[in-house]
Write an enzyme that holds these catalytic residues in place. Structure first.
Site, PDB file in Angstrom:
ATOM      1  N   ASP A  88       0.827  -1.202   0.000  1.00  0.00           N
ATOM      2  CA  ASP A  88       0.000   0.000   0.000  1.00  0.00           C
ATOM      3  C   ASP A  88       0.858   1.247   0.000  1.00  0.00           C
ATOM      4  O   ASP A  88       0.446   2.284  -0.527  1.00  0.00           O
ATOM      5  CB  ASP A  88      -0.946  -0.014   1.209  1.00  0.00           C
ATOM      6  CG  ASP A  88      -2.001  -1.098   1.023  1.00  0.00           C
ATOM      7  OD1 ASP A  88      -1.707  -2.273   1.302  1.00  0.00           O
ATOM      8  OD2 ASP A  88      -3.097  -0.760   0.541  1.00  0.00           O
TER       9      ASP A  88
HETATM   10  C1  LIG Z   1      -2.593  -4.420  -5.289  1.00  0.00           C
HETATM   11  S1  LIG Z   1      -3.515  -4.222  -3.817  1.00  0.00           S
HETATM   12  C2  LIG Z   1      -2.351  -3.637  -2.704  1.00  0.00           C
HETATM   13  C3  LIG Z   1      -2.770  -3.837  -1.258  1.00  0.00           C
HETATM   14  O1  LIG Z   1      -4.061  -3.259  -0.947  1.00  0.00           O
HETATM   15  C4  LIG Z   1      -4.770  -4.157  -0.057  1.00  0.00           C
HETATM   16  O2  LIG Z   1      -5.372  -3.503   1.040  1.00  0.00           O
HETATM   17  P1  LIG Z   1      -6.994  -3.378   1.135  1.00  0.00           P
HETATM   18  O3  LIG Z   1      -7.574  -4.705   0.772  1.00  0.00           O
HETATM   19  O4  LIG Z   1      -7.245  -2.978   2.577  1.00  0.00           O
HETATM   20  O5  LIG Z   1      -7.346  -2.273   0.170  1.00  0.00           O
HETATM   21  C5  LIG Z   1      -3.695  -5.091   0.446  1.00  0.00           C
HETATM   22  O6  LIG Z   1      -2.909  -4.497   1.463  1.00  0.00           O
HETATM   23  C6  LIG Z   1      -2.909  -5.283  -0.830  1.00  0.00           C
HETATM   24  O7  LIG Z   1      -1.677  -5.923  -0.652  1.00  0.00           O
END
Ligand SMILES: CSC[C@H]1O[C@H](OP(=O)(O)O)[C@H](O)[C@@H]1O
Length: 384
Positions: free
Chosen positions: A250
């Site tokens: 992220d």
């Molecule tokens: C390519 S997605 C990157 C990253 O985003 C996700 O978080 P969330 O589901 O809370 O939006 C997850 O940390 C992924 O690794």
């Protein structure tokens, strides 16, 4: 099986796959304006660092495109409106840098258009819409490049081009991006190259991106895969010869410290203990050179009920209050709480994995490895 696209867009129309309902229901919901876009991101009806940036940008593109009777009267007011809306969208989720990165680039672009000669409000709006639409297309290209670079690095690192077993965490596939995915994109590439023997995915409590979303994608693609609960990772690594743990990001800080879904940090510690390569896959839109290291990354704290609920809630998006506060209510939790009333809940949505535990950071431009000083010089990720 229904389509895997998280985002469906045509000029003037945006729909997202409501990921709170997957894998049981594949339902697309319209996003016609910034408020709906903010709510869909905040409630995690759409999630994934690249996907939330794209949906945010396109929600404004649709609102502007369809704002016939309330179109901005001057170029300056058009820029001011766009900047105000982007600043609001950035408040929906703080940790993934992609959202803020996109907002910053789009604000700079509209400012540059304003500086041009004979500009009109329509030209400012058109430039914004075209730039937002390009994000959708570029993300897919970036993900396929990440897949190529990552698959090559892993096969070289383990010295074999077949029989490779990997573990991934959370969801980083077509449901987290414009398509193909980042870490899951590397798994797709390994599979396409006939290098993959088996993919393991963690459940990824409490939102269950792994059991609800990644398992859905792997089954859809007929990639040999097995689901494990988060607390099985050490047993898996002790019993199966994993080549690598591959995760998304992220926010990657300038020194390589990486914020990713909660539970990533402990997988990195286990990988180090078992001698398994630990690979981060992320487009450069997830790299934040302005944040020196992991200590500077804000970690989103999510509502406690998300831990207590054992299955997905139905979310009702309430209209913004007069104060401008937007409340996303959970109106119908389909299951009972799994813990005693009154228990406190700790629910950070992300954790930070120190660069020391990471072997490679794969972007669309190639693979960044630690230098002789054991440091990731992440500025190198921006050089093709
Ligand atoms: C390519 S997605 C990157 C990253 O985003 C996700 O978080 P969330 O589901 O809370 O939006 C997850 O940390 C992924 O690794």
């Amino acid at each position: 099986m229904a389509t895997l696209l998280a985002i469906k867009y045509a000029r003037g129309s945006l729909e997202i796959l409501d990921q709170l309902l997957l894998p049981h229901q594949s339902v697309y919901i319209p996003v016609n304006d910034v408020l709906t876009g903010w709510q869909a991101i905040r409630s995690m009806q759409v999630r994934g660092a690249p996907a939330i940036a794209i949906v945010a940008a396109l929600s404004l593109a649709v609102e502007l495109n369809n704002a016939f009777d309330t179109a901005p009267a001057t170029p300056q007011s058009a820029v001011e409106l766009i900047h105000e809306k982007l600043d609001y969208l950035v408040t929906s989720r703080p940790t993934a840098v992609n959202l803020a990165d996109a907002a910053g680039k789009l604000k700079a672009l509209t400012q540059n258009v304003l500086a041009a000669n004979e500009v009109t409000p329509d030209l400012v709006v058109k430039a914004y819409i075209e730039a937002a639409e390009l994000m959708l297309l570029k993300d897919v290209e970036d993900n396929k490049a990440i897949g190529r670079h990552g698959a090559e690095w892993i096969t070289n690192a383990v010295g074999k081009t077949s029989g490779i077993r990997v573990l991934t965490h959370c969801n980083t596939g077509s449901l987290a991006t414009a398509s193909y995915g980042t870490a899951l994109g590397i798994i797709r590439s390994l599979h396409a190259n006939a290098s993959l023997d088996h993919a393991y995915c963690t459940e990824t409590r409490p939102y269950n991106q792994g059991s609800r979303l990644t398992a859905y994608e792997l089954v859809y693609e007929q990639i040999p895969a097995t689901l494990i609960t988060d607390n099985m990772a050490a047993a898996l690594m002790s019993q199966q010869g994993l080549a690598a743990v591959i995760v998304g990001a992220d926010r990657v800080a300038a020194n390589g410290d990486t914020a990713n879904k909660i539970g990533t940090y402990q997988l990195a510690i286990l990988a180090k203990f078992f001698g398994v390569k630990f690979v981060v896959a992320a487009p450069t839109t997830s790299v934040d050179l302005y944040t020196k290291n992991g200590e500077g990354i804000k970690i989103e704290q999510r509502p406690g009920w998300e831990v207590l609920v054992v299955s997905g809630p139905t979310v009702t998006n309430n209209p913004a209050k007069e104060s401008g506060e937007v409340v996303v209510d959970v109106t119908d939790i389909r299951s009972v709480k799994q813990a005693a009333n009154g228990i406190g809940v700790f629910n950070p949505s992300f954790d930070v994995t120190p660069a020391a535990l990471i072997d490679a950071i794969v972007t669309e431009n190639g693979v960044v490895e630690k230098n002789a000083d054991g440091i990731f010089a992440m500025e190198g990720a921006f050089k093709a």
